[in-house]
Design an enzyme around this catalytic site. Structure first.
Site, PDB file in Angstrom:
ATOM      1  N   LYS A   1       0.840  -1.198   0.000  1.00  0.00           N
ATOM      2  CA  LYS A   1       0.000   0.000   0.000  1.00  0.00           C
ATOM      3  C   LYS A   1       0.884   1.262   0.000  1.00  0.00           C
ATOM      4  O   LYS A   1       2.102   1.175   0.224  1.00  0.00           O
ATOM      5  CB  LYS A   1      -0.928  -0.057   1.222  1.00  0.00           C
ATOM      6  CG  LYS A   1      -1.952  -1.223   1.141  1.00  0.00           C
ATOM      7  CD  LYS A   1      -2.798  -1.284   2.412  1.00  0.00           C
ATOM      8  CE  LYS A   1      -3.890  -2.347   2.301  1.00  0.00           C
ATOM      9  NZ  LYS A   1      -4.715  -2.416   3.541  1.00  0.00           N
TER      10      LYS A   1
ATOM     11  N   TYR B   1     -12.440  -2.576  -3.224  1.00  0.00           N
ATOM     12  CA  TYR B   1     -12.969  -2.604  -1.859  1.00  0.00           C
ATOM     13  C   TYR B   1     -14.499  -2.482  -1.814  1.00  0.00           C
ATOM     14  O   TYR B   1     -15.056  -2.008  -0.822  1.00  0.00           O
ATOM     15  CB  TYR B   1     -12.335  -1.484  -1.028  1.00  0.00           C
ATOM     16  CG  TYR B   1     -10.918  -1.794  -0.569  1.00  0.00           C
ATOM     17  CD1 TYR B   1     -10.633  -2.936   0.188  1.00  0.00           C
ATOM     18  CD2 TYR B   1      -9.859  -0.926  -0.863  1.00  0.00           C
ATOM     19  CE1 TYR B   1      -9.341  -3.212   0.624  1.00  0.00           C
ATOM     20  CE2 TYR B   1      -8.566  -1.199  -0.425  1.00  0.00           C
ATOM     21  CZ  TYR B   1      -8.309  -2.345   0.324  1.00  0.00           C
ATOM     22  OH  TYR B   1      -7.032  -2.614   0.758  1.00  0.00           O
TER      23      TYR B   1
ATOM     24  N   PHE C   1     -15.236   3.744   7.581  1.00  0.00           N
ATOM     25  CA  PHE C   1     -13.874   4.096   7.163  1.00  0.00           C
ATOM     26  C   PHE C   1     -13.664   4.023   5.655  1.00  0.00           C
ATOM     27  O   PHE C   1     -12.570   4.307   5.176  1.00  0.00           O
ATOM     28  CB  PHE C   1     -12.856   3.192   7.878  1.00  0.00           C
ATOM     29  CG  PHE C   1     -13.042   1.716   7.613  1.00  0.00           C
ATOM     30  CD1 PHE C   1     -12.557   1.121   6.454  1.00  0.00           C
ATOM     31  CD2 PHE C   1     -13.718   0.915   8.526  1.00  0.00           C
ATOM     32  CE1 PHE C   1     -12.734  -0.242   6.212  1.00  0.00           C
ATOM     33  CE2 PHE C   1     -13.909  -0.447   8.284  1.00  0.00           C
ATOM     34  CZ  PHE C   1     -13.412  -1.014   7.126  1.00  0.00           C
TER      35      PHE C   1
ATOM     36  N   ARG D   1      -1.846 -14.727   3.874  1.00  0.00           N
ATOM     37  CA  ARG D   1      -2.576 -14.039   4.947  1.00  0.00           C
ATOM     38  C   ARG D   1      -1.864 -14.227   6.290  1.00  0.00           C
ATOM     39  O   ARG D   1      -1.833 -13.320   7.118  1.00  0.00           O
ATOM     40  CB  ARG D   1      -4.015 -14.570   5.046  1.00  0.00           C
ATOM     41  CG  ARG D   1      -4.880 -14.288   3.822  1.00  0.00           C
ATOM     42  CD  ARG D   1      -5.469 -12.904   3.788  1.00  0.00           C
ATOM     43  NE  ARG D   1      -6.475 -12.685   4.801  1.00  0.00           N
ATOM     44  CZ  ARG D   1      -7.208 -11.577   4.888  1.00  0.00           C
ATOM     45  NH1 ARG D   1      -7.044 -10.590   3.999  1.00  0.00           N
ATOM     46  NH2 ARG D   1      -8.100 -11.427   5.832  1.00  0.00           N
TER      47      ARG D   1
ATOM     48  N   THR E   1      -5.472  -7.795  10.513  1.00  0.00           N
ATOM     49  CA  THR E   1      -5.783  -6.485   9.915  1.00  0.00           C
ATOM     50  C   THR E   1      -5.281  -5.342  10.802  1.00  0.00           C
ATOM     51  O   THR E   1      -4.716  -4.365  10.300  1.00  0.00           O
ATOM     52  CB  THR E   1      -7.314  -6.362   9.711  1.00  0.00           C
ATOM     53  OG1 THR E   1      -7.752  -7.478   8.914  1.00  0.00           O
ATOM     54  CG2 THR E   1      -7.677  -5.066   9.015  1.00  0.00           C
TER      55      THR E   1
ATOM     56  N   ARG F   1       2.670  -7.151   9.133  1.00  0.00           N
ATOM     57  CA  ARG F   1       2.004  -6.078   9.894  1.00  0.00           C
ATOM     58  C   ARG F   1       2.469  -6.055  11.349  1.00  0.00           C
ATOM     59  O   ARG F   1       2.598  -4.981  11.957  1.00  0.00           O
ATOM     60  CB  ARG F   1       0.479  -6.244   9.809  1.00  0.00           C
ATOM     61  CG  ARG F   1      -0.093  -5.883   8.438  1.00  0.00           C
ATOM     62  CD  ARG F   1      -1.538  -6.334   8.318  1.00  0.00           C
ATOM     63  NE  ARG F   1      -2.184  -5.914   7.069  1.00  0.00           N
ATOM     64  CZ  ARG F   1      -3.344  -6.396   6.639  1.00  0.00           C
ATOM     65  NH1 ARG F   1      -3.980  -7.315   7.348  1.00  0.00           N
ATOM     66  NH2 ARG F   1      -3.869  -5.967   5.496  1.00  0.00           N
TER      67      ARG F   1
ATOM     68  N   ASN G   1      -1.764  -0.150   7.315  1.00  0.00           N
ATOM     69  CA  ASN G   1      -1.252  -1.504   7.589  1.00  0.00           C
ATOM     70  C   ASN G   1      -0.415  -2.110   6.456  1.00  0.00           C
ATOM     71  O   ASN G   1      -0.282  -3.320   6.335  1.00  0.00           O
ATOM     72  CB  ASN G   1      -2.386  -2.431   8.055  1.00  0.00           C
ATOM     73  CG  ASN G   1      -3.480  -2.594   7.022  1.00  0.00           C
ATOM     74  OD1 ASN G   1      -3.381  -2.077   5.913  1.00  0.00           O
ATOM     75  ND2 ASN G   1      -4.514  -3.324   7.376  1.00  0.00           N
TER      76      ASN G   1
ATOM     77  N   HIS H   1      -1.747  -5.480   1.378  1.00  0.00           N
ATOM     78  CA  HIS H   1      -3.010  -6.176   1.132  1.00  0.00           C
ATOM     79  C   HIS H   1      -2.736  -7.599   0.672  1.00  0.00           C
ATOM     80  O   HIS H   1      -1.766  -7.841  -0.044  1.00  0.00           O
ATOM     81  CB  HIS H   1      -3.806  -5.456   0.024  1.00  0.00           C
ATOM     82  CG  HIS H   1      -4.946  -6.297  -0.498  1.00  0.00           C
ATOM     83  ND1 HIS H   1      -6.168  -6.355   0.124  1.00  0.00           N
ATOM     84  CD2 HIS H   1      -5.021  -7.154  -1.560  1.00  0.00           C
ATOM     85  CE1 HIS H   1      -6.957  -7.205  -0.538  1.00  0.00           C
ATOM     86  NE2 HIS H   1      -6.282  -7.694  -1.565  1.00  0.00           N
TER      87      HIS H   1
ATOM     88  N   GLU I   1      -9.221 -10.415  -7.972  1.00  0.00           N
ATOM     89  CA  GLU I   1      -8.347  -9.251  -7.806  1.00  0.00           C
ATOM     90  C   GLU I   1      -7.194  -9.262  -8.806  1.00  0.00           C
ATOM     91  O   GLU I   1      -6.786  -8.206  -9.294  1.00  0.00           O
ATOM     92  CB  GLU I   1      -7.829  -9.199  -6.355  1.00  0.00           C
ATOM     93  CG  GLU I   1      -8.974  -8.896  -5.370  1.00  0.00           C
ATOM     94  CD  GLU I   1      -8.594  -9.091  -3.896  1.00  0.00           C
ATOM     95  OE1 GLU I   1      -7.417  -9.386  -3.608  1.00  0.00           O
ATOM     96  OE2 GLU I   1      -9.490  -8.955  -3.047  1.00  0.00           O
TER      97      GLU I   1
HETATM   98  P1  IDP Z   1      -7.650  -7.095   5.411  1.00  0.00           P
HETATM   99  O1  IDP Z   1      -6.837  -6.083   4.628  1.00  0.00           O
HETATM  100  O2  IDP Z   1      -6.860  -7.648   6.562  1.00  0.00           O
HETATM  101  O3  IDP Z   1      -8.254  -8.168   4.533  1.00  0.00           O
HETATM  102  P2  IDP Z   1     -10.323  -5.904   5.545  1.00  0.00           P
HETATM  103  O4  IDP Z   1     -11.285  -6.112   6.663  1.00  0.00           O
HETATM  104  O5  IDP Z   1     -10.599  -6.588   4.249  1.00  0.00           O
HETATM  105  O6  IDP Z   1      -8.855  -6.290   6.105  1.00  0.00           O
HETATM  106  O7  IDP Z   1     -10.198  -4.333   5.305  1.00  0.00           O
HETATM  107  C1  IDP Z   1      -9.515  -3.853   4.187  1.00  0.00           C
HETATM  108  C2  IDP Z   1      -8.650  -2.695   4.606  1.00  0.00           C
HETATM  109  O8  IDP Z   1      -9.472  -1.628   5.075  1.00  0.00           O
HETATM  110  C3  IDP Z   1      -7.700  -2.985   5.772  1.00  0.00           C
HETATM  111  O9  IDP Z   1      -6.502  -3.631   5.391  1.00  0.00           O
HETATM  112  C4  IDP Z   1      -7.433  -1.585   6.288  1.00  0.00           C
HETATM  113  O10 IDP Z   1      -6.480  -0.892   5.459  1.00  0.00           O
HETATM  114  C5  IDP Z   1      -8.799  -0.923   6.105  1.00  0.00           C
HETATM  115  N1  IDP Z   1      -9.591  -1.001   7.324  1.00  0.00           N
HETATM  116  C6  IDP Z   1     -10.274  -2.081   7.795  1.00  0.00           C
HETATM  117  N2  IDP Z   1     -10.872  -1.792   8.971  1.00  0.00           N
HETATM  118  C7  IDP Z   1     -10.553  -0.515   9.247  1.00  0.00           C
HETATM  119  C8  IDP Z   1     -10.870   0.376  10.339  1.00  0.00           C
HETATM  120  O11 IDP Z   1     -11.569   0.022  11.280  1.00  0.00           O
HETATM  121  N3  IDP Z   1     -10.346   1.636  10.266  1.00  0.00           N
HETATM  122  C9  IDP Z   1      -9.566   2.061   9.235  1.00  0.00           C
HETATM  123  N4  IDP Z   1      -9.255   1.267   8.199  1.00  0.00           N
HETATM  124  C10 IDP Z   1      -9.729  -0.005   8.209  1.00  0.00           C
HETATM  125 MG    MG Z   2      -9.714  -7.994   3.015  1.00  0.00          MG
END
Ligand code: IDP
Ligand code: MG
Length: 160
Positions: A20, A60, A68, A96, A102, A113, A123, A126, A137
């Protein structure tokens, strides 16, 4: 084809991995690529890319209703990202695990992470969450001519 690779061909998955914008800005591209490379997965696509807003929204789309979501789209489009496709048996779940939870504060030490980030909204990386999304994707971020099928020299030393 080497015989030992043919046997497991239907188990071969693809995952879409992306450094990212924060990972690029913080100079973590090499560190992140090297974790997948050293594990033994095969890189089949790689590019530096400025993500247009429409693509970020499509990528997304399942998170559209989240509070968010607008800041997530701003974050992903805020600078260049490094797009990758990694291939291998079990690569989706394994990637993963290498990436970690996350929320980086909950991610185990030893994960990307867990070692390199502190906030969910920054974070650094992805990874696709299922083989189906790995395919979806990959098709979303890469054109056909940008992906390469090849046999790494180390293949017989990774797979028995
Ligand atoms: P992942 O990347 O671990 O699969 P997802 O739930 O798919 O997590 O969320 C996608 C991305 O959205 C996360 O990697 C993060 O960058 C962002 N994100 C998820 N939850 C939050 C939050 O509560 N606050 C801010 N950003 C978030
Ligand atoms: Mg995800």
């Amino acid at each position: 084809f080497l015989p030992h690779l043919v046997a497991s061909l239907e188990q071969v998955e693809q995952t879409y991995i992306m450094v990212k914008p924060d990972g690029v800005q913080r100079g973590l591209v090499g560190e992140i690529i090297s974790r997948f490379e050293r594990k033994g997965f095969k890189l089949t696509g790689l590019k530096l890319f400025q993500c247009p807003k429409e693509l970020a929204e499509e990528h997304y789309k399942d998170l559209k209703t989240k509070s968010f979501y607008p800041t997530l789209i701003d974050y992903i489009t805020s600078g260049p990202v490094v797009c990758m496709v990694w291939e291998g048996v079990g690569v989706v779940a394994s990637a993963r695990k290498l990436i970690g939870s996350t929320n980086p504060l909950q991610a185990e030490p030893g994960t990307i992470r867990g070692d390199l980030a502190v906030q969910t909204g920054r974070n650094v990386v992805h990874g696709s969450d299922s083989p189906e999304n790995g395919k979806r994707e990959t098709a979303l971020w890469f054109k056909e001519g940008e992906l390469y099928e090849w046999t790494p020299a180390q293949a017989p030393w990774l797979m028995e």
